[in-house]
Design a protein around this motif. Structure first.
Motif, PDB file in Angstrom:
ATOM      1  N   GLN A 192       0.726  -1.279  -0.074  1.00 21.90           N
ATOM      2  CA  GLN A 192       0.132   0.117  -0.162  1.00 21.90           C
ATOM      3  C   GLN A 192       0.868   1.170   0.069  1.00 21.90           C
ATOM      4  N   GLN A 193       1.793   1.305  -0.535  1.00 18.32           N
ATOM      5  CA  GLN A 193       3.168   2.259  -0.445  1.00 18.32           C
ATOM      6  C   GLN A 193       2.763   3.401  -1.443  1.00 18.32           C
ATOM      7  N   TYR A 194       2.363   2.918  -2.580  1.00 15.86           N
ATOM      8  CA  TYR A 194       2.000   3.812  -3.616  1.00 15.86           C
ATOM      9  C   TYR A 194       0.483   4.194  -4.055  1.00 15.86           C
ATOM     10  N   ARG A 195       0.465   5.189  -4.832  1.00 14.25           N
ATOM     11  CA  ARG A 195      -1.031   5.694  -4.799  1.00 14.25           C
ATOM     12  C   ARG A 195      -1.567   5.051  -5.995  1.00 14.25           C
ATOM     13  N   THR A 196      -0.871   4.065  -6.780  1.00 13.91           N
ATOM     14  CA  THR A 196      -1.535   3.433  -7.743  1.00 13.91           C
ATOM     15  C   THR A 196      -1.731   2.005  -7.608  1.00 13.91           C
ATOM     16  N   GLN A 197      -2.734   1.121  -8.237  1.00 18.01           N
ATOM     17  CA  GLN A 197      -2.632  -0.046  -7.916  1.00 18.01           C
ATOM     18  C   GLN A 197      -1.605  -0.863  -8.675  1.00 18.01           C
ATOM     19  N   GLU A 198      -1.290  -0.426  -9.619  1.00 18.92           N
ATOM     20  CA  GLU A 198      -0.363  -1.032 -10.549  1.00 18.92           C
ATOM     21  C   GLU A 198       1.028  -1.046  -9.945  1.00 18.92           C
ATOM     22  N   GLN A 199       1.412   0.111  -9.359  1.00 18.03           N
ATOM     23  CA  GLN A 199       2.677   0.304  -8.698  1.00 18.03           C
ATOM     24  C   GLN A 199       2.745  -0.733  -7.465  1.00 18.03           C
ATOM     25  N   ASN A 200       1.399  -0.700  -6.649  1.00 21.43           N
ATOM     26  CA  ASN A 200       1.557  -1.573  -5.678  1.00 21.43           C
ATOM     27  C   ASN A 200       1.764  -3.066  -5.881  1.00 21.43           C
ATOM     28  N   ARG A 201       0.962  -3.424  -6.985  1.00 21.07           N
ATOM     29  CA  ARG A 201       1.197  -4.769  -7.566  1.00 21.07           C
ATOM     30  C   ARG A 201       2.742  -5.233  -7.974  1.00 21.07           C
ATOM     31  N   ALA A 202       3.271  -4.250  -8.478  1.00 18.68           N
ATOM     32  CA  ALA A 202       4.554  -4.390  -8.927  1.00 18.68           C
ATOM     33  C   ALA A 202       5.572  -4.630  -7.459  1.00 18.68           C
ATOM     34  N   ASP A 203       5.186  -3.721  -6.652  1.00 18.21           N
ATOM     35  CA  ASP A 203       5.959  -3.499  -5.397  1.00 18.21           C
ATOM     36  C   ASP A 203       5.631  -5.290  -4.616  1.00 18.21           C
TER      37      ASP A 203
END
Length: 137
Positions: free
Chosen positions: A75-86
């Motif tokens: 849940q670190q990033y604002r977008t779901q795509e970035q959170n999935r990659a993380d």
């Protein structure tokens, strides 16, 4: 296809995703948008080699449940795509860390010089403390 190493890959269907609302500050965005993700990966039912499964299940990590399911919340990033990659990156790091074989530690003895220095510092400290006592005239 998630690549763990040269000869180990995970098919996408073995990873289960759930979009959830993130915690913490963020105002209207965090209250309305499900940008955080839960990644669930069932280790015993996966196509990982037996060596990987054994090492993962032997870990005492809070992200691994009693059933052998790895749960990662991103849940670190604002977008779901970035959170999935993380979350995927963290899963790969966890699997790679579990399979890393550490060198066996050979016990050694302290050197004669280090023993002498230790005893000297202890006697010095004792002399300092002895000097704090009552003074008799």
């Amino acid at each position: 296809m998630l690549v763990i190493s040269n000869n180990v890959q995970l098919p996408d269907h073995e990873i289960e995703w759930t979009a959830i609302r993130a915690q913490g500050a963020g105002g209207q965005n965090v209250n309305k948008v499900s940008s955080a993700v839960h990644l669930r990966f069932d280790v015993p039912a996966s196509s990982l080699p037996a060596f990987y499964k054994e090492r993962l299940l032997a870990l005492s990590d809070s992200r691994i449940t009693g059933d052998g399911v790895i749960v990662i919340k991103a849940q670190q990033y604002r977008t779901q795509e970035q959170n999935r990659a993380d979350a995927l990156l963290r899963l790969v790091e966890l699997i790679q860390a579990a399979t890393k074989v550490e060198k066996k530690r050979r016990p050694t003895k302290p050197t004669l010089g280090s023993k002498k220095r230790r005893l000297d510092s202890k006697s010095q400290r004792g002399a300092i403390k002895a000097g704090r006592g009552k003074i008799d005239y």
